[in-house]
Structure formats: C-alpha cells, structure tokens
Design a protein around this motif. Sequence first.
Motif, PDB file in Angstrom:
ATOM      1  N   ALA A  59       1.141  -0.942  -0.007  1.00 29.96           N
ATOM      2  CA  ALA A  59      -0.386  -0.216   0.250  1.00 29.96           C
ATOM      3  C   ALA A  59       0.592   1.537   0.327  1.00 29.96           C
ATOM      4  O   ALA A  59       2.207   1.478   0.367  1.00 29.96           O
ATOM      5  CB  ALA A  59      -0.908   0.115   1.500  1.00 29.96           C
ATOM      6  N   VAL A  60       0.458   2.263   0.103  1.00 25.34           N
ATOM      7  CA  VAL A  60       1.088   3.743   0.158  1.00 25.34           C
ATOM      8  C   VAL A  60       0.436   4.196   1.825  1.00 25.34           C
ATOM      9  O   VAL A  60      -0.471   3.896   2.137  1.00 25.34           O
ATOM     10  CB  VAL A  60       0.168   4.871  -1.047  1.00 25.34           C
ATOM     11  N   TYR A  61       1.981   4.630   2.323  1.00 25.45           N
ATOM     12  CA  TYR A  61       1.944   4.073   3.747  1.00 25.45           C
ATOM     13  C   TYR A  61       1.897   5.781   3.835  1.00 25.45           C
ATOM     14  O   TYR A  61       2.707   6.788   3.331  1.00 25.45           O
ATOM     15  CB  TYR A  61       2.831   3.680   4.465  1.00 25.45           C
ATOM     16  N   SER A  62       0.820   6.752   4.645  1.00 29.19           N
ATOM     17  CA  SER A  62       1.313   8.043   5.133  1.00 29.19           C
ATOM     18  C   SER A  62       1.231   8.211   6.355  1.00 29.19           C
ATOM     19  O   SER A  62       0.424   7.599   7.402  1.00 29.19           O
ATOM     20  CB  SER A  62       0.253   8.825   3.814  1.00 29.19           C
ATOM     21  N   CYS A  63       2.186   9.396   6.903  1.00 29.52           N
ATOM     22  CA  CYS A  63       1.715   9.578   8.618  1.00 29.52           C
ATOM     23  C   CYS A  63       1.271  11.216   8.087  1.00 29.52           C
ATOM     24  O   CYS A  63       1.217  11.642   7.494  1.00 29.52           O
ATOM     25  CB  CYS A  63       3.110  10.159   8.978  1.00 29.52           C
TER      26      CYS A  63
END
Length: 124
Positions: free
Chosen positions: A92-96
């Motif tokens: 997945a694309v991981y975002s903070c």
Amino acid sequence: QVQLVESGGGLVQAGGSLRLSCAASGRTFSSDAMGWFRQAPGKEREFVATINWSGDFTYYLDSVKGRFTIFRDNAKNTVSLLMNRLKPEDTAVYSCAAAPGRSITIKPYEYTYWGQGTQVTVSS
C-alpha cells in the motif's frame, strides 16, 4: 508551511522488514497524536498505528499487531514505523498524519496534517 514527509518505502520480499520515517516541519508535533495509515489500490484508506504525544501509548490494526512498531522522537520531530514479517497484503501507500490536541486515535478525520505517502510493495 507545515509539512510531513515520509521516507523508507520500497520493494521487499515477503517476510522482510522496512522502516518508514516521517519528518515533520513547520510546527512542533510533540503534543500531537501521530498515526500511520495506508491505502492499497482500489481500497479505502486504512488505519495502521497510532501513538500518543509521549510515546507511552500505542494502538495497532489487528492484522499488524506483533509485526509493526510505531515510535517517535519528539526532539527530532519524527515518527517511525518499523515493519517486520511483511506480507503481500501489506502492500500500500503508507502515510503519516498528526492529530493536534488528540491522544491516540484511529479516526482519519481527527488528523489535521498529512504527508504525501510512501509506497511499500511486498512481493510473494
């Protein structure tokens, strides 16, 4: 300008590890809850992990418990996600994200600041 910038994503084989980092700038995030979310193609954004301002409390998505660890360094204004025993379904694309004035929270709408994300791909 407030910014959250993620790094550390990449391609890894199943069973491998990655460490994601999120560098914050433009304001101090030491009083904020911080979180990691992910979004796979064709799926909705999903909560992964959250940590309170001091790092004393954390909460994880059930499927990553025991494999992922969230931690923060308030002196450096960073939050990280150590991911072990990765699985293809972790792709997945991981975002903070940062949630000012919040303790730990899994609700995306309680997060005010978001990074652009970093791609994590786990091959089988």
